[in-house]
Design a protein around this motif. Sequence first.
Motif, PDB file in Angstrom:
ATOM      1  N   PRO A 160      43.432 -11.347 -40.410  1.00  0.00           N
ATOM      2  CA  PRO A 160      43.076 -10.209 -39.810  1.00  0.00           C
ATOM      3  C   PRO A 160      43.821  -9.264 -39.379  1.00  0.00           C
ATOM      4  O   PRO A 160      45.144  -9.415 -39.262  1.00  0.00           O
ATOM      5  CB  PRO A 160      42.286 -10.644 -38.388  1.00  0.00           C
ATOM      6  N   TYR A 161      43.384  -7.794 -39.727  1.00  0.00           N
ATOM      7  CA  TYR A 161      44.189  -6.709 -39.437  1.00  0.00           C
ATOM      8  C   TYR A 161      43.377  -5.744 -38.908  1.00  0.00           C
ATOM      9  O   TYR A 161      42.294  -5.549 -39.190  1.00  0.00           O
ATOM     10  CB  TYR A 161      45.051  -6.264 -40.648  1.00  0.00           C
ATOM     11  N   PRO A 162      43.805  -4.783 -37.841  1.00  0.00           N
ATOM     12  CA  PRO A 162      43.039  -3.563 -37.347  1.00  0.00           C
ATOM     13  C   PRO A 162      42.297  -3.015 -38.480  1.00  0.00           C
ATOM     14  O   PRO A 162      42.888  -2.358 -39.402  1.00  0.00           O
ATOM     15  CB  PRO A 162      43.921  -2.984 -36.638  1.00  0.00           C
ATOM     16  N   GLY A 163      40.895  -3.032 -38.306  1.00  0.00           N
ATOM     17  CA  GLY A 163      40.090  -2.369 -39.425  1.00  0.00           C
ATOM     18  C   GLY A 163      39.420  -3.048 -40.500  1.00  0.00           C
ATOM     19  O   GLY A 163      38.822  -2.599 -41.172  1.00  0.00           O
ATOM     20  N   ARG A 164      40.396  -4.049 -40.751  1.00  0.00           N
ATOM     21  CA  ARG A 164      39.809  -4.921 -42.094  1.00  0.00           C
ATOM     22  C   ARG A 164      38.591  -5.743 -41.929  1.00  0.00           C
ATOM     23  O   ARG A 164      38.515  -6.624 -40.747  1.00  0.00           O
ATOM     24  CB  ARG A 164      41.125  -5.942 -42.626  1.00  0.00           C
ATOM     25  N   ALA A 165      37.698  -5.694 -42.704  1.00  0.00           N
ATOM     26  CA  ALA A 165      36.539  -6.547 -42.417  1.00  0.00           C
ATOM     27  C   ALA A 165      36.305  -7.043 -44.180  1.00  0.00           C
ATOM     28  O   ALA A 165      36.521  -6.332 -45.036  1.00  0.00           O
ATOM     29  CB  ALA A 165      35.273  -5.716 -42.074  1.00  0.00           C
ATOM     30  N   ILE A 166      35.387  -8.102 -44.147  1.00  0.00           N
ATOM     31  CA  ILE A 166      34.938  -8.454 -45.314  1.00  0.00           C
ATOM     32  C   ILE A 166      33.336  -8.491 -45.652  1.00  0.00           C
ATOM     33  O   ILE A 166      32.692  -8.801 -44.151  1.00  0.00           O
ATOM     34  CB  ILE A 166      35.363 -10.150 -45.682  1.00  0.00           C
ATOM     35  N   GLY A 167      32.818  -8.137 -46.468  1.00  0.00           N
ATOM     36  CA  GLY A 167      31.171  -8.045 -46.480  1.00  0.00           C
ATOM     37  C   GLY A 167      30.791  -7.990 -47.853  1.00  0.00           C
ATOM     38  O   GLY A 167      31.311  -8.001 -48.942  1.00  0.00           O
ATOM     39  N   PRO A 168      29.197  -8.339 -48.013  1.00  0.00           N
ATOM     40  CA  PRO A 168      28.745  -8.225 -49.175  1.00  0.00           C
ATOM     41  C   PRO A 168      28.415  -6.819 -49.831  1.00  0.00           C
ATOM     42  O   PRO A 168      28.454  -5.962 -49.246  1.00  0.00           O
ATOM     43  CB  PRO A 168      27.439  -8.747 -48.775  1.00  0.00           C
ATOM     44  N   MET A 169      28.431  -6.860 -51.153  1.00  0.00           N
ATOM     45  CA  MET A 169      28.123  -5.964 -51.952  1.00  0.00           C
ATOM     46  C   MET A 169      26.984  -6.325 -53.004  1.00  0.00           C
ATOM     47  O   MET A 169      27.079  -7.266 -53.800  1.00  0.00           O
ATOM     48  CB  MET A 169      29.282  -5.188 -52.773  1.00  0.00           C
ATOM     49  N   THR A 170      25.756  -5.668 -52.835  1.00  0.00           N
ATOM     50  CA  THR A 170      24.594  -6.390 -53.647  1.00  0.00           C
ATOM     51  C   THR A 170      23.789  -5.199 -54.023  1.00  0.00           C
ATOM     52  O   THR A 170      23.829  -3.957 -53.671  1.00  0.00           O
ATOM     53  CB  THR A 170      23.594  -7.213 -52.713  1.00  0.00           C
ATOM     54  N   ARG A 171      22.675  -5.527 -54.799  1.00  0.00           N
ATOM     55  CA  ARG A 171      21.833  -4.499 -55.581  1.00  0.00           C
ATOM     56  C   ARG A 171      20.556  -4.387 -54.421  1.00  0.00           C
ATOM     57  O   ARG A 171      19.698  -3.450 -54.645  1.00  0.00           O
ATOM     58  CB  ARG A 171      21.199  -4.855 -56.654  1.00  0.00           C
ATOM     59  N   SER A 172      20.436  -4.825 -53.430  1.00  0.00           N
ATOM     60  CA  SER A 172      19.421  -4.937 -52.543  1.00  0.00           C
ATOM     61  C   SER A 172      19.788  -5.237 -51.009  1.00  0.00           C
ATOM     62  O   SER A 172      20.661  -6.113 -51.015  1.00  0.00           O
ATOM     63  CB  SER A 172      18.215  -5.649 -52.923  1.00  0.00           C
ATOM     64  N   ALA A 173      18.980  -4.548 -50.032  1.00  0.00           N
ATOM     65  CA  ALA A 173      19.383  -5.007 -48.826  1.00  0.00           C
ATOM     66  C   ALA A 173      19.147  -6.367 -48.351  1.00  0.00           C
ATOM     67  O   ALA A 173      19.710  -6.869 -47.629  1.00  0.00           O
ATOM     68  CB  ALA A 173      18.755  -3.994 -47.913  1.00  0.00           C
ATOM     69  N   ALA A 174      17.977  -6.647 -48.810  1.00  0.00           N
ATOM     70  CA  ALA A 174      17.829  -8.133 -48.563  1.00  0.00           C
ATOM     71  C   ALA A 174      18.673  -9.261 -49.019  1.00  0.00           C
ATOM     72  O   ALA A 174      19.107 -10.107 -48.296  1.00  0.00           O
ATOM     73  CB  ALA A 174      16.333  -8.635 -49.235  1.00  0.00           C
ATOM     74  N   ASP A 175      19.394  -8.899 -50.130  1.00  0.00           N
ATOM     75  CA  ASP A 175      20.535  -9.870 -50.538  1.00  0.00           C
ATOM     76  C   ASP A 175      21.703  -9.665 -49.619  1.00  0.00           C
ATOM     77  O   ASP A 175      22.303 -10.875 -49.430  1.00  0.00           O
ATOM     78  CB  ASP A 175      20.837  -9.665 -52.108  1.00  0.00           C
ATOM     79  N   ALA A 176      21.847  -8.560 -49.189  1.00  0.00           N
ATOM     80  CA  ALA A 176      23.191  -8.231 -48.396  1.00  0.00           C
ATOM     81  C   ALA A 176      22.769  -8.926 -47.115  1.00  0.00           C
ATOM     82  O   ALA A 176      23.786  -9.811 -46.361  1.00  0.00           O
ATOM     83  CB  ALA A 176      23.322  -6.867 -48.122  1.00  0.00           C
ATOM     84  N   ALA A 177      21.760  -8.923 -46.594  1.00  0.00           N
ATOM     85  CA  ALA A 177      21.510  -9.623 -45.408  1.00  0.00           C
ATOM     86  C   ALA A 177      21.411 -11.036 -45.583  1.00  0.00           C
ATOM     87  O   ALA A 177      21.918 -11.787 -44.473  1.00  0.00           O
ATOM     88  CB  ALA A 177      19.947  -9.334 -44.803  1.00  0.00           C
ATOM     89  N   LEU A 178      20.826 -11.652 -46.412  1.00  0.00           N
ATOM     90  CA  LEU A 178      20.931 -13.079 -46.793  1.00  0.00           C
ATOM     91  C   LEU A 178      22.292 -13.731 -46.659  1.00  0.00           C
ATOM     92  O   LEU A 178      22.646 -14.554 -46.117  1.00  0.00           O
ATOM     93  CB  LEU A 178      20.272 -13.428 -48.086  1.00  0.00           C
ATOM     94  N   THR A 179      23.224 -12.794 -47.594  1.00  0.00           N
ATOM     95  CA  THR A 179      24.753 -13.396 -47.619  1.00  0.00           C
ATOM     96  C   THR A 179      25.335 -13.132 -46.357  1.00  0.00           C
ATOM     97  O   THR A 179      26.226 -14.023 -46.077  1.00  0.00           O
ATOM     98  CB  THR A 179      25.372 -12.312 -48.604  1.00  0.00           C
TER      99      THR A 179
END
Length: 464
Positions: free
Chosen positions: A202-221
């Motif tokens: 971790p470092y201030p500001g740093r995050a990991i997240g999904p990149m997908t073609r749909s909001a549903a896939d992002a929520a699942l991930t």
Amino acid sequence: MSLADLTATELLENYRKRSLSPVEVIEDVLQRVEQLEPHLCATYALDPDAARAAARDSEARWLAGTAGALDGVPATVKENIATRGTPVPQGTAATELVPALEDAPAAARLRAAGAVIFSKTTMPEYGMLSSGVSTFHHLTRNPWDLSKTPGGSSAGAGAAAAAGYGPIHLGTDIGGSIRLPAGWCGLVGLKPTHGRIAVGNPYPGRAIGPMTRSAADAALTLTVLSGYDPRDHTSYPPPPANIPRTPESALRPGLRVALLLDAGLGLPVGPEVTAAVTALAAAFEKAGAVVEPIPPIINRAMLDGLDRFWRIRSAADIAALPEERRAKVLPQIRDWVSTAAELTGFDVFHGYSQMGAMAAAVTAVFTRYDVILSPVAPITAFPAELAYPTDDPAKPFEHIAFTVPYNMSAHPATTVNVGWSATGLPIGAQLAVPHHQDLTALALAEYAESALAVQRPWPAGPGQ
């Protein structure tokens, strides 16, 4: 439709019904990669043999009734998210190529859920550019227009998602590095509440997240990746299950939406961008939300202070390299840090303090509003060969004024495609919400997908 273009939710439903096998799907994805990768250059450490073996294992789990939450779903991981046995060059030829000893928390959770990680994805020099320019990787390009950048620093992830290299792609974000490429590639990209997905380093500001073609896939991930990991002291258990998860529950009558169309600094917002974001505001208003324009959230002192702090931090990292490796760093990055020696201790401390000032400014807005709606970036994708949209290392952050405040404040923010430029480039809107309301943001993005219905056919070939 090609199997490579199916969403994660569609794939899982087909696996459950045994109408598709992960083995079939990964072959289709690998064919897509073989077709487009010479033009896009989005992958790093592509491993077809390991992918096929993982798909066969997944097929066996589905037949045995022991499949995980993402079993058999093809996925990529940005190269700075460690995977065991693969070096982490951080986009620069200056890095020694030492294989990682273990999976980072996010990659480990993907594997544990059965996802088929078939490749890493590219990033620019040290992740400090909003483009695909790198001294280690080939130049990554945007599938919608090969002359344009996919954005960065999750450059390969954005290009891979738009091109249909499977449905789930993990990026990292310290100032917009998930949301900018997602916006410029027509994707949903979530920078979650900090600590929601364990980072590992971790470092201030740093995050990991999904990149997908749909909001549903992002929520699942997001749901699969959430949770505490002892390697990240900033991580925490998943939030309660009563967060709004559907467009109907998220977009309630009286929802207070702050409309931010002018960041107050940086590059001017293009009229096409303003029109596309305003269209989503109108759709929210029609559904019963209360939409009010707000003035800029941050100021020049905040952004310049942040620049000074990041400049001195990067200069220290580069100065620690042996001279022969230091010479391999991208010239634009070396130009950017060249003035670091002129900064005083006061300058650095003041710069660091501006991170807190940004956080306070964002938090104040959320005392009055439930959502902040804005552009992701003031412009559409810029020429691929440029390190920065300004083409000026002295002014590298003039395009991140809409995104970087939420890194400093740790609030979740997601993107959704809301329109197109006259030249056919995607235009993204950003939805920021209070801490731990990540699923609310994604539910609002899902509403936008349906209400605006602007999505065009995904690129089927180079630049098409």
